[in-house]
Design a protein around this motif. Structure first.
Motif, short mmCIF file in Angstrom:
data_model
loop_
_atom_site.label_atom_id
_atom_site.label_comp_id
_atom_site.label_asym_id
_atom_site.label_seq_id
_atom_site.Cartn_x
_atom_site.Cartn_y
_atom_site.Cartn_z
N GLY A 1 0.57 -1.29 0.12
CA GLY A 1 0.23 -0.10 0.12
C GLY A 1 0.77 1.43 0.46
N LEU A 2 1.85 1.78 1.37
CA LEU A 2 2.54 2.35 0.77
C LEU A 2 3.73 2.92 -0.05
CD1 LEU A 2 4.31 1.52 4.74
CD2 LEU A 2 2.45 3.54 3.85
N LEU A 3 3.64 1.70 -1.22
CA LEU A 3 4.91 1.82 -2.74
C LEU A 3 3.57 2.52 -3.71
CD1 LEU A 3 6.43 -1.40 -2.68
CD2 LEU A 3 7.66 0.55 -2.62
N ASP A 4 2.39 1.88 -3.36
CA ASP A 4 1.35 2.55 -3.92
C ASP A 4 1.12 3.60 -4.51
OD1 ASP A 4 1.47 0.32 -6.07
OD2 ASP A 4 -0.59 -0.99 -4.48
N ALA A 5 1.16 3.93 -2.74
CA ALA A 5 0.79 5.11 -2.13
C ALA A 5 1.41 6.31 -2.81
CB ALA A 5 0.56 5.26 -1.22
N GLY A 6 3.11 6.16 -2.89
CA GLY A 6 4.06 6.74 -3.11
C GLY A 6 4.79 6.72 -1.49
N ILE A 7 4.22 6.59 -0.89
CA ILE A 7 4.98 6.77 0.55
C ILE A 7 6.13 6.18 0.57
CG2 ILE A 7 4.40 6.96 2.95
CD1 ILE A 7 1.92 7.44 1.83
N LEU A 8 6.08 4.77 0.11
CA LEU A 8 7.53 4.63 0.62
C LEU A 8 8.30 4.37 -0.85
CD1 LEU A 8 9.07 2.37 2.07
CD2 LEU A 8 7.30 0.45 1.59
N ASP A 9 9.47 4.48 -1.64
CA ASP A 9 11.08 4.47 -2.51
C ASP A 9 10.75 2.86 -3.08
OD1 ASP A 9 12.44 4.43 -1.33
OD2 ASP A 9 13.34 6.49 -1.79
N ASP B 1 6.73 16.17 3.80
CA ASP B 1 6.98 16.81 2.59
C ASP B 1 7.48 16.15 0.96
OD1 ASP B 1 6.61 18.13 4.75
OD2 ASP B 1 8.61 18.51 5.55
N GLU B 2 8.41 15.07 1.57
CA GLU B 2 8.58 14.49 0.32
C GLU B 2 7.70 14.02 -0.67
OE1 GLU B 2 12.32 12.51 1.34
OE2 GLU B 2 11.68 12.33 2.61
N MET B 3 6.62 13.57 -0.09
CA MET B 3 5.19 12.41 -0.84
C MET B 3 4.74 13.63 -2.02
SD MET B 3 3.50 11.24 3.29
CE MET B 3 4.24 10.40 4.14
N PRO B 4 4.60 12.28 -2.85
CA PRO B 4 4.08 13.28 -3.51
C PRO B 4 2.89 13.62 -3.49
CG PRO B 4 4.61 10.79 -4.59
CD PRO B 4 5.01 11.21 -2.77
N ALA B 5 1.94 14.77 -4.35
CA ALA B 5 0.90 15.47 -4.27
C ALA B 5 -0.16 14.64 -3.97
CB ALA B 5 0.71 16.59 -4.94
N THR B 6 -0.07 13.70 -4.29
CA THR B 6 -1.62 12.96 -5.02
C THR B 6 -1.69 11.86 -3.55
OG1 THR B 6 0.39 10.72 -5.36
CG2 THR B 6 -1.62 12.12 -7.03
N VAL B 7 -0.98 11.72 -2.06
CA VAL B 7 -1.31 11.39 -1.04
C VAL B 7 -2.44 12.06 -0.47
CG1 VAL B 7 0.00 10.46 0.68
CG2 VAL B 7 0.88 10.93 -1.20
N SER B 8 -2.99 11.89 0.07
CA SER B 8 -4.09 11.96 1.06
C SER B 8 -3.84 13.01 1.79
CB SER B 8 -5.13 11.26 1.43
OG SER B 8 -4.80 10.46 2.58
N ARG B 9 -4.27 13.78 2.98
CA ARG B 9 -3.79 14.73 3.74
C ARG B 9 -4.08 13.57 5.27
NH1 ARG B 9 -6.99 19.54 5.40
NH2 ARG B 9 -6.16 19.55 6.97
N ALA B 10 -4.49 12.51 4.87
CA ALA B 10 -4.86 11.62 6.73
C ALA B 10 -3.49 10.64 6.38
CB ALA B 10 -5.70 10.46 6.14
#
Lengths: 616, 616
Positions: free
Chosen positions: A436-444, A453-462
């Motif tokens: 899930g983290l990979l798909d969300a772009g939270i894990l590279d 601050d490094e996360m893609p803009a698509t990542v929700s605030r939650a």
């Protein structure tokens, strides 16, 4: 947090809590029912049909194509595509169950499950000795049975058995050898037990040798885990402590005997009525079970004590069934590739696959077998105990309180085993979270958890606010302290991701080397069979997302259940299967990855997560 | 009372106290040296020559005929006729010893004593495993040995043995089966033990399996005697007491294990260095040893549990040698005719006798085998424990203080075992006393001890006054209270004579029936072989005088020693002998006297003592 709902399966009554949206097939697998999916879950064959007898479960589109309207109205559903909406009672027809693992690859062979066990009981009505017939007891019995061998261990009880039964007795033969004589006709009572001796879990299945039917199943944690989670730590214990082997042997036998007692109790029989056992486990587990030192397995070149199947006497290893019963120990391929892998090949008929196929048993030790045009190659990798929750900061086994499933939407949803507050993360949850983290772009792809601050803009605030940075590293909060059963937040730490990379990387590299040696690409694989208790619960797409499984369509990834147990049961039920196990073992080439120059390279490459899931 | 004198035999140094006048041959037999007498003790063949190196021993007349004057001057004597005059040291040349019992009947067969035991040790120098050779330990060993079977029980120790020995190891094979692997070269240490499991006495002989040489001998009273003197009382115990068999088994194993410890100590080896055992005993003793109920032996038609030779594992019966050593149990002929009798036939080569020959093993149970033109017939009789001193008022075993010899001249002279005051009468003394009383006319042929007034005039005053009448019955005083170790007179009572008549009558009747069935007369017998510890010490003419042995010349009556032990040793040393034992057992016809109408008649006749000794 979504509320899990209960799905109860009939006729067994076994239940499981799952998140709404879970496919019926998966819910069934969670409680050990492997449902037929010959079409690979495409909703085309209708083999996976089940009937919902209580609760709401919307028919999928395929239901209307494959089933009659009448059937749909009566609650019939395709388990491969229909999802759990709320609490359900589901009836699984016998015909939908994955009866014999062999069908998975050679489904049209139509081979019946033969019951031709080594153990045969024969009822004898003998004439008592008299003045004209003073033959010895042994001669009298042997003359009636034809030319059988009499096990000397069976003799002490013979004179009394003959006389107590008025010379009407039941002979228990193991092949051509009389192992027991009982007064009267006891043919109806004839049991065997198949054991899966896992590094972490022990499972025993009581089988009626007259019918081939399971009569009871029982499992225990392998108490050897208190000596170390993996086989290497246990081998070291045997090496460094003069009493280590005895202590490990005693531990596993104590638990195995507790399983025997439980099985006997469930079936209302005496443990003594069990007249044969089969053991399957990895090389270390099998050798310790047989009280054979595993120390040489801890030194290059990792030599097992034996390769061919072994027959030991129950009393000799301390197994408390009929003392003079044979215990059949599976043949071993080499290194750490042991009897459980042979059992897996036997259970799945892997070698009969027309397309190249992989059998993967993910555990603390991962075993991988490749079948390619009838040739079998096997290897093992040390995946480590991450999947068992060990070496993971908030890790735990798949027990009550474990987060077994993590779903990423706008925020994180979790499912916890046993309707409890979460107290840790088990292997499937770990894989879900990483995927899930990979798909969300939270894990590279290097495995680094990005800061908010490094996360893609698509990542929700939650989701974004769940990443917490400290000392230049991030952790990801799965459960807040307020919702946690431990009163502390449950997080995924950067070091947890590293452990996961080591575990999945080892398996991925092992697969890669076997494929490379065979000149195959991942997409050539017709099937990847996931075996083992853990394998059963993995979300296939998530395992593929993190690179543990090759990039092939989900429907080619199949659950085959606990093949260490089902293979052991096959051997118990059939002399032919026993011979086949020996043959398969000899036919399988063992690849020792510790000696393989490609492996280290593949391993370092496999530490990178895939860019994306090719078959998402 | 004559003073006994000590005779010491070289080179062993074993000594014995005997009465002056004892023939050297008999003195030697008393300490277990059976000297060759091919001419039957006629002083003609010179085979029994020994050398007196210290003390006075007059040459007999035959010495001058058979030996050179020079040899006589140097102390050489014929052991068959020369008598002990005073304390002696006697050297027995190896060539005069009865080397192998087989020669007794087929003395010109020249068969060598072959040493070809089932156990073979092989030293292996194996290459250690490396990257190119990852064979399992079992495969490595098996490849070096050729296609042997690996006993699973030998596996646990294999990995450590290989590594402790740097892959230089010694394999112990039982036939084609590997039973043990030790580090280093242990070929020089290879032992077996032959057991005679008697109703009364247990004897173990430790044998070096490399050379065939005896290394130690040890014996114990069978502690089962505390459960009853004879096999019938022990069978009853097993029948009536649920723990009876276990108690009897434990008792005999405890004593047998004490013998093992003693043998190991004598030879300075570990009990574990004993890698094979052979057991010979009667059917009851063998079955109890193997923990097999003997209850059916106590009921008509007296069925043994097994006939063919049995191989059990040492640990399974509780014998504390190498736990996975084979214990070979002799085949059994039937009824009470068991492995000790087969051992006797094997040891004496009875079946090869040209003239009809009898093998008689006199014990609590008497076994009798007739060989007639190659055909073997065997039976057993219950002689009772009189020969062991039981049921005799002043009876005792042949231990320190026992009157073992009684000589009638003008008065009675006795010899006591162990240079002690007499405390009782053992079997040989009982036979001597009865024979002497018969010859003197003090005992009539019905077995009545005559009163002083009824005795013939030829009876001396000294003898006459030893008969004391009381309540119409007489007892005969052997030792006055003043000379007795018990401070009471030691007497032979009328009821003792009745016990003796029952014992000898049973044996005599058994012999009579076998001879009658074969159409033979006693005088047709070319040989009567006396076996067993007791048989060795019997005065042949006295045994014949009381009718226990048939009326044939003394020289045809031969001592063959403890054939239960020597036969067991043969089986231990030779695979061929083992097969021969099976063959002989199957070839022997068993006659059950309990079913034989002639036996009761013969028995009642045999209760009368013979009128006179035909060959006095």
């Amino acid at each position: 947090m979504s509320r899990e709902v209960k799905v109860t399966f009939e006729p067994s009554g076994r239940g499981v809590f799952v998140l709404p949206g879970t496919i019926l097939l998966e819910a069934a697998a969670r409680v050990g029912f492997i449902i037929e999916t010959p079409c690979g879950g495409a909703g085309q064959c209708g083999k996976c049909v089940v009937r919902v007898t209580s609760g709401a479960c919307l028919p999928c589109e395929a239901c209307y194509h494959t089933l009659s309207d009448d059937d749909v109205a009566r609650g019939y559903r395709l388990a491969c595509q229909c999802r759990v909406d709320g609490a359900l009672v589901v009836e699984i027809p016998e015909t939908s169950l994955f009866q014999t693992a062999q069908k998975i690859l050679s489904r049209d062979s139509g081979e019946p499950t033969t019951v031709e066990p080594t153990i045969v009981k024969r009822f004898l009505e003998l004439s008592p000795p008299d003045r004209d017939d003073g033959r010895s007891d042994v001669s009298r019995v042997r003359d009636a049975l034809g030319n059988v061998e009499i096990d000397p261990a069976a003799m002490p009880a013979m004179p009394d058995a003959l006389r107590a039964g008025g010379f009407r007795v039941t002979a228990t033969l193991s092949g051509n050898r009389l192992i027991r004589l009982d007064p009267g006709d006891t043919r109806a009572v004839c049991f065997g037990v198949a054991f899966d001796i896992g590094t972490t879990t022990l499972v025993g299945t009581l089988v009626d040798l007259n019918t081939g039917a399971d009569r009871a199943v029982s499992s225990r944690v392998n108490p050897q885990t208190s000596f170390g989670d993996d086989v290497i730590s246990r081998i070291k214990r045997c090496r460094d402590d003069a009493h280590g082997l005895a202590a490990l042997h005693d531990a596993v036998l104590k638990a195995t005997n507790a399983i025997v007692d439980d099985l006997a109790k469930q079936a209302s029989i005496a443990p003594d009525a069990i007249v044969e056992a089969v053991i399957s486990g990895n090389t270390t587990m099998q050798q310790i079970f047989c009280r054979i030192s595993p120390v040489a397995l801890g030194e290059i070149p990792f030599v097992p004590a034996f390769e061919d199947a072994l027959t030991v006497r129950a009393a000799d290893v301390g197994l408390k069934i009929y003392p003079y019963a044979d215990v059949q120990v599976f043949p071993q391929i080499g290194g750490f590739v042991g009897g459980d892998t042979v059992a897996g090949i036997l259970a799945t008929r892997l070698q009969q696959s027309e397309a190249p196929a992989l059998l993967v048993d993910v555990g603390t030790n991962g075993e991988i077998v490749l079948a390619n045009r009838g040739a079998l190659t096997a290897t093992s990798v040390a995946a480590g105990p991450a999947f068992e929750g060990a070496r993971i900061v908030n890790g735990m086994r798949a027990a009550r309180g474990a987060i077994e499933k993590v779903v990423f939407n706008d925020d994180v949803e979790i499912n916890v085993i046993g309707n409890a507050k979460p107290t840790g993360l088990c292997g499937t949850g770990l894989i879900d979270a990483a995927a899930g983290l990979l798909d969300a772009g939270i894990l590279d792809i290097t495995g680094r958890i990005l800061g908010p601050d490094e996360m893609p803009a698509t990542v929700s605030r939650a989701l974004r606010r769940r990443a917490i940075e400290e000392n230049g590293q991030c952790r990801f909060v799965l459960v807040d302290a307020t919702e946690s059963g431990t009163s502390e937040a449950l997080c995924l730490y950067q070091r947890d991701i590293r452990e996961l990379q080591l575990a999945t990387g080892a398996i991925r590299a092992g697969i890669a080397v076997l494929l490379k040696e065979a000149g195959l690409r991942p997409e050539d694989l017709g099937a990847v069979l996931l075996a083992g208790a853990f394998g059963n619960f993995i979300r296939r797409n998530h395992a593929r997302r993190i690179g543990m499984l090759p990039p092939i369509p989900t429907e080619r990834i199949r659950f085959v259940g606990n093949t260490a147990s089902s293979g052991a049961k096959r051997m118990l039920l059939s002399r032919t299967e026993r011979a086949e196990a020996e043959r398969l073992c000899r036919a399988t080439r063992h690849v020792d990855l510790s000696l393989n120059p490609d492996f280290q390279m593949e391993f370092s490459q496999a530490m990178l997560f895939p860019e994306a899931d090719a078959h998402a």
